[in-house]
Design an enzyme around this catalytic site. Structure first.
Site, PDB file in Angstrom:
ATOM      1  N   HIS A 155       9.949   3.751  -1.145  1.00  0.00           N
ATOM      2  CA  HIS A 155       9.008   2.627  -1.097  1.00  0.00           C
ATOM      3  C   HIS A 155       8.302   2.517  -2.439  1.00  0.00           C
ATOM      4  O   HIS A 155       7.826   3.509  -2.993  1.00  0.00           O
ATOM      5  CB  HIS A 155       7.974   2.842   0.006  1.00  0.00           C
ATOM      6  CG  HIS A 155       8.545   2.748   1.386  1.00  0.00           C
ATOM      7  ND1 HIS A 155       8.955   1.557   1.939  1.00  0.00           N
ATOM      8  CD2 HIS A 155       8.791   3.699   2.332  1.00  0.00           C
ATOM      9  CE1 HIS A 155       9.426   1.768   3.160  1.00  0.00           C
ATOM     10  NE2 HIS A 155       9.340   3.063   3.424  1.00  0.00           N
ATOM     11  N   CYS A 197      11.387  -1.904  -3.187  1.00  0.00           N
ATOM     12  CA  CYS A 197      10.719  -3.188  -3.381  1.00  0.00           C
ATOM     13  C   CYS A 197      10.237  -3.311  -4.835  1.00  0.00           C
ATOM     14  O   CYS A 197       9.742  -2.337  -5.413  1.00  0.00           O
ATOM     15  CB  CYS A 197       9.529  -3.312  -2.433  1.00  0.00           C
ATOM     16  SG  CYS A 197       9.989  -3.287  -0.677  1.00  0.00           S
TER      17      CYS A 197
END
Length: 353
Positions: A155, A197
């Site tokens: 992440h 991301c």
């Protein structure tokens, strides 16, 4: 007339020789590495991040299949999904629906696991700044002829990647680590791939030469998951890594597929996010860089018709008899770990409160 003919022949020969020299030079510069290494990192914990472990193990499976041995792979997994109590099939990690492909086989060698996967340890592996007691299996023993694949998944956000949901590495820290590697002659060429991301933000600050970078998403975009499995209640992989590995399944050690083909993997219609790449720091044309230059470990072989003598006579060791007897080499045991001293240092009487 004869002079013009001779000049024409001379020019043609010179041009042909120049082309041959350029081709030879091109082949020479396109094969500057002599060994391959891979650093594969999953930075996420917890069951709902199952896909990040599967991403990393799938890349691990592909590079091993293409020839990189475990001794040249540093595998870092932040959590052990194979032994998680929620796993309905212990000792397995699947990357496809219906449990078609188990990527956690008997030959998986995890070098850093659980809470060993930290920003500090990752940077120490890259730069070689490890304690002397660190075993070889946990070291990146590369040199200036090494091509290195670095794959990260987890992440992240704009300019950072989280480790263990408790700390993060910034794009500046990563760029400085790569510069240390270059200054210390720890790589020849480096391929950086990140599936997270806003992944493109992680290679924006790179400034060292011979680095090619790929990311699953641009700044401001999320990197989406793929392959939901209702039996275990989580997604099995991320979209970018899934389609990249689908592409790698068609690669074999003698493939001539180049990096431009890898750039086309997972268009926005499949990834939903927009994959990105950066090649301005890389000295070679990506079209001349084979996929196996980073994902494989191909040894170049020179064929010859000449006979080579492999049975050279062995030189006999000179014997120096002492008093008519053959002198024998004296062996002794190496110094062992001072266990008694260590125990003594930590005895109850030595603790101070």
């Amino acid at each position: 007339m004869q002079i013009l003919t001779l000049l024409g022949l001379f020019s043609a020969c010179f041009l042909a020789n120049s082309i041959n020299i350029e081709n030879s030079a091109g082949q020479f510069f396109s094969s500057g590495h002599t060994n391959n290494w891979a650093v594969l990192v999953c930075t996420s914990r917890f069951w709902f991040n199952y896909r990040h472990v599967a991403n990393t193990l799938s890349v691990y499976r592909s590079v091993k299949r293409l020839g990189i041995p475990d001794s040249h792979i540093v595998l870092m997994l932040a959590d052990d999904m194979a032994c998680n109590h929620r796993n309905p099939k212990p000792a397995t990690v699947f990357s496809h629906k219906n449990m078609e492909l188990n990527v956690y086989g008997d030959d998986v060698e995890v070098d850093y696991r659980g809470y060993e996967v930290t920003v500090e340890n990752f940077l120490r592996v890259l730069t070689g700044r490890l304690p002397p007691s660190t075993p070889r299996s946990k070291r990146l023993l590369s040199d200036d002829r090494s091509n290195i694949l670095i794959y990260l998944t987890g992440h992240g956000g704009n300019g950072f990647l989280k480790f263990q949901d408790s700390e993060e590495i910034s794009n500046v820290e990563l760029a400085d680590a790569f510069e240390q590697m270059w200054q210390k002659r720890r790589y020849n060429e480096l391929l950086f791939i990140i599936d997270t991301c806003q992944g493109a933000s992680m290679y924006e600050r790179f400034y060292s030469p011979n680095i090619m970078a790929l990311a699953s998403s641009q700044v401001g975009e999320d990197s989406l998951s793929h392959q939901p499995d209702l039996a275990i209640g989580v997604h099995l992989m991320d979209r970018y890594t899934f389609y990249m590995l689908e592409f790698l399944e068609d690669i074999h050690p003698a493939s001539k597929t180049n990096m431009n083909d890898l750039f086309k993997v997972c268009p926005k219609s499949q990834c939903v996010s927009t994959p990105g790449h950066r090649t301005d720091l890389f000295l070679r044309d990506p079209g001349s860089v084979l996929i196996t230059d980073f994902f494989g470990s191909v040894r170049k072989v020179e064929l010859t018709m000449d006979a080579i003598n492999l049975t050279d006579p062995i030189k006999q060791m000179e014997e120096n008899p002492v008093n008519g007897e053959e002198q024998k080499e004296v062996y002794s045991y190496a110094d062992q770990l001072p266990v008694s001293e260590i125990i003594h240092q930590f005895s109850p009487g030595r603790f101070h409160y």
